[in-house]
Design a protein around this motif. Structure first.
Motif, PDB file in Angstrom:
ATOM      1  N   THR A 182       0.850  -1.195   0.000  1.00  0.00           N
ATOM      2  CA  THR A 182       0.000   0.000   0.000  1.00  0.00           C
ATOM      3  C   THR A 182       0.885   1.244   0.000  1.00  0.00           C
ATOM      4  O   THR A 182       1.835   1.343   0.782  1.00  0.00           O
ATOM      5  N   ASN A 193       0.884   5.339   0.559  1.00  0.00           N
ATOM      6  CA  ASN A 193       0.105   6.388   1.216  1.00  0.00           C
ATOM      7  C   ASN A 193       0.495   7.747   0.643  1.00  0.00           C
ATOM      8  O   ASN A 193       1.680   8.108   0.643  1.00  0.00           O
ATOM      9  N   TYR A 194      -0.505   8.498   0.176  1.00  0.00           N
ATOM     10  CA  TYR A 194      -0.271   9.830  -0.400  1.00  0.00           C
ATOM     11  C   TYR A 194      -1.071  10.849   0.411  1.00  0.00           C
ATOM     12  O   TYR A 194      -2.289  10.697   0.602  1.00  0.00           O
ATOM     13  N   ILE A 245      -4.869   9.545   0.340  1.00  0.00           N
ATOM     14  CA  ILE A 245      -5.229   8.420  -0.519  1.00  0.00           C
ATOM     15  C   ILE A 245      -4.252   7.277  -0.266  1.00  0.00           C
ATOM     16  O   ILE A 245      -3.047   7.495  -0.166  1.00  0.00           O
ATOM     17  N   ASN A 246      -4.789   6.076  -0.180  1.00  0.00           N
ATOM     18  CA  ASN A 246      -3.993   4.861  -0.064  1.00  0.00           C
ATOM     19  C   ASN A 246      -4.224   4.014  -1.316  1.00  0.00           C
ATOM     20  O   ASN A 246      -5.356   3.591  -1.582  1.00  0.00           O
ATOM     21  N   PHE A 247      -3.168   3.799  -2.065  1.00  0.00           N
ATOM     22  CA  PHE A 247      -3.233   2.952  -3.256  1.00  0.00           C
ATOM     23  C   PHE A 247      -2.571   1.608  -2.938  1.00  0.00           C
ATOM     24  O   PHE A 247      -1.441   1.573  -2.447  1.00  0.00           O
ATOM     25  N   PRO A 287      -8.500  -5.262  -5.269  1.00  0.00           N
ATOM     26  CA  PRO A 287      -8.155  -3.834  -5.121  1.00  0.00           C
ATOM     27  C   PRO A 287      -8.076  -3.463  -3.653  1.00  0.00           C
ATOM     28  O   PRO A 287      -8.729  -4.068  -2.796  1.00  0.00           O
ATOM     29  N   ASN A 288      -7.290  -2.475  -3.357  1.00  0.00           N
ATOM     30  CA  ASN A 288      -7.168  -1.963  -1.991  1.00  0.00           C
ATOM     31  C   ASN A 288      -6.901  -0.461  -2.069  1.00  0.00           C
ATOM     32  O   ASN A 288      -5.775   0.004  -1.912  1.00  0.00           O
ATOM     33  N   ILE A 289      -7.965   0.293  -2.342  1.00  0.00           N
ATOM     34  CA  ILE A 289      -7.868   1.742  -2.536  1.00  0.00           C
ATOM     35  C   ILE A 289      -8.812   2.430  -1.548  1.00  0.00           C
ATOM     36  O   ILE A 289     -10.015   2.145  -1.535  1.00  0.00           O
ATOM     37  N   GLY A 311      -9.519   6.441   0.504  1.00  0.00           N
ATOM     38  CA  GLY A 311      -9.173   7.859   0.505  1.00  0.00           C
ATOM     39  C   GLY A 311     -10.145   8.672   1.323  1.00  0.00           C
ATOM     40  O   GLY A 311     -11.280   8.249   1.592  1.00  0.00           O
ATOM     41  N   GLU A 351     -12.204  -2.240  -1.701  1.00  0.00           N
ATOM     42  CA  GLU A 351     -11.337  -3.221  -1.072  1.00  0.00           C
ATOM     43  C   GLU A 351     -11.862  -4.636  -1.316  1.00  0.00           C
ATOM     44  O   GLU A 351     -13.066  -4.844  -1.509  1.00  0.00           O
TER      45      GLU A 351
END
Length: 597
Positions: A299, A301-302, A309-311, A336-338, A340, A356
């Motif tokens: 993951t 982290n932004y 946001i976590n991509f 997927p694991n997104i 925000g 998720e």
């Protein structure tokens, strides 16, 4: 003062003009008049003078001022003044409550209920510590209109040893749990028309007692100055009275580091499960299952001002060595694991969303903890949660009121559903769960649309309330209904502290209608009765219910507290599972004592 000649001429001209004007207004006929001119006016330049821009003033007060030099002649002066020291304004602070490391609780109530708890911990040298916990809850039953034993007990023991420091912390746990329940949910059709002798024969055949036991060993380690952040490990051995056994080992390491101000976190998963049942529901064969899940979840982290946001994604491989579920296969899964969030208006309004997915390892132990009346004959396989898409809004309506609303859509493949087991008089399995009084697991593809809302308010430090609710709509592929899943769930709580001595709290739960199935595979042959049962495959609706619980406490001193508890205060004779009514009003009186070694 001399009057200038030009000024005289100007005055005469003005008076002359005024006279003419007045005369014209008085009489329009001005008539005639003889004027004798003696001499013509011939002005000369000497009659006028020019005003100077900077006139010279001959005044004694305008003479040039002398520059004056000032000086101070200082000399020390003795002073006896002594200023008083400043004092801060007094503030009334509430007395800080002393915290204790240990406590003991004991309570007893109706239905022969006993609740006992003991927690003790001791800090050793160099940051080491040791702790132990004991919990026990039991009741002698007494459920209305139930013909089988319905008592239960739950005993839990745990010991831990650990250490804490600035760079590393770790702990190890060893525990044991014993739970005893009864399959008392017998369909009244089986015995209500029997004569007393036949009824005694029939009920005497049933031994409804089930005992679950769990022994576990686990630990956790955390590092503060390393890319390797933490790891957890847990091994458990779960068994029951019918020779069922299950072993599970779960290891979850985690690492975290930064790349160009972007944080990256990676979770690893190793989940091994194996188990066996001595026989299936119809006593035809034994059941075995084995599943291993390997997973990695990177993951990124932004963060930027109000946006987070976590991509990431989840990559799992499931190895199924044995399973009774036909749709479950060994293969690779990618999810997927997104997630925000965005601060729309500070902490007053925060929007969030996520997409998720996860591969969930199901186990017999998990099933038995959610439904104590499981039969030890159920197939066990993982659930493939393909995705969980959600969007929501949370924040504050005021300084004291918070809210959270969310909508979600979830897609689960091989989701476990609890369904009532059918009764068959010819079933050679004479165990206590083979009379339509137990539940098995059915797997199906289930899509769930949910709406959730929550409000919490802390009006003062002594008064807080909260309420939340969930609305669900289910879509299934093969089964007739989403067995035992409620369409609506509500809960609320109130906490109030009257003063330093008295406090009270209350909780209310509401669960909507559920669906189950009552199946009787009758054949006109019953060993205990000549009256044949009618074959039945009936859809059953379990009524919605609410449960009100409350507690009032009195703090005798900082160590000793007395309390009075009440459960199911509305005396609702509801059924959580089909043919499983609950106890009526339950009251309990107890005390809690805090202490230090």
């Amino acid at each position: 003062m001399k009057i200038n000649f030009q000024h005289k001429i100007a005055i005469l001209v003005v008076l002359f003009g005024f006279q003419i004007t007045f005369a014209q207004k008085k009489d329009e006929n001005i008539g005639t008049e003889v004027v004798n001119v003696v001499k013509a006016y011939t002005p000369t330049i000497s009659d006028a003078f020019k005003v100077k821009e900077s006139p010279v003033l001959n005044d004694e007060d305008n003479s040039k001022k002398e520059a004056i030099q000032y000086s101070i002649f200082s000399f020390p002066v003795a002073s006896t003044f002594m200023p008083a020291k400043g004092k801060s304004a007094s503030v009334e602070n509430a007395a800080k409550e002393k915290l204790f490391s240990n406590y003991a609780t004991f309570a007893a109530g109706t239905y022969g209920t006993i609740n006992a708890e003991l927690f003790a911990t001791k800090t050793l040298k160099n940051g080491d510590y040791v702790g132990a916990m004991f919990r026990h809850l039991s009741s002698q039953g007494g459920v209305k209109d139930v013909v089988l034993d319905n008592n239960f007990s739950n005993t839990y023991l745990d010991a831990t040893y650990g250490s804490k420091s600035n760079k590393i912390s770790w702990n190890g746990d060893l525990g044991y749990q014993r739970q005893a329940y009864n399959w008392y949910g017998l369909e009244p059709l089986f015995y209500e028309n029997l004569v007393p002798s036949d009824k005694d024969i029939f009920l005497g055949k049933i031994n409804p007692k089930q005992v679950y036991q769990n022994i576990y060993l686990g630990g956790k380690i955390a590092l503060s100055e390393s890319a390797f952040k933490e790891a957890t490990l847990k091994f458990s051995h779960f068994s029951d009275s019918y020779a069922s056994a299950e072993n599970r080992l779960v290891i979850k390491p985690a690492a975290q580091f930064e790349i160009n101000d972007i944080k990256m976190k990676t979770n690893f998963v190793f989940d091994y499960l194996s188990g066996s049942f001595d026989k299936d529901y119809y006593n035809s064969t034994s059941l075995k299952y084995e599943s291993t899940i390997l997973g990695i979840q990177p993951t990124f982290n932004y963060f930027k001002k109000e946006l987070s946001i976590n991509f990431g994604l989840g990559i799992y491989y499931n190895s199924l060595a044995q399973t009774e579920v036909s749709d479950a296969k060994s293969k690779l899964f990618i999810y997927p694991n997104i997630t925000g969030s965005f601060n729309v208006v500070g902490d007053l309004m925060i929007a969030y969303a996520g997409l998720e997915g996860e591969l969930k390892q199901n186990s017999y132990q998990d099933f038995a903890q959610e439904n104590f009346f499981m039969s030890p004959t159920s197939a066990v396989a993982p659930t493939d949660q393909k995705y969980d898409l959600y969007v929501g809004l949370k924040g504050k309506l005021s300084n004291t009121i918070g809210y959270n609303v969310r909508g979600s859509f979830k897609n689960d493949d091989n989701k476990a559903l609890y369904k009532n087991n059918a009764y068959d008089p010819l079933n050679t399995n004479a165990s206590g769960y083979a009379f339509g009084n137990s539940f098995g697991v059915i797997y199906d593809k289930v899509k769930t649309l949910s709406f959730f809302g929550e409000l919490k308010a802390d009006f003062t430090k002594n008064f807080s309330v909260g309420v939340n609710g969930t609305l669900n709509s289910y879509g299934i592929q093969d089964e007739q209904e989403a067995w035992n899943l409620p369409a609506i769930q509500l809960s609320s709580f109130v906490d109030y502290t009257f003063n330093s001595k008295w406090y009270a709290n209350a909780k209310l739960f509401f669960v909507g209608q559920r669906k189950d199935q009552l199946a009787i595979n009758a054949t006109n042959i019953q060993p205990w009765n000549t009256i044949p049962l009618q074959e039945k495959n009936e859809l059953v609706s379990l009524n919605s219910y609410f449960d009100l619980n409350a507690q009032v406490g009195y703090k005798h001193n900082e160590r000793l507290t007395f309390f009075f508890k009440g459960n199911n205060l509305a005396n609702q004779n509801y059924q959580r599972w089909v043919n499983y009514p609950v106890q009526g009003i339950q009251v309990m009186l107890g005390a809690n004592y805090k202490f230090d070694f």
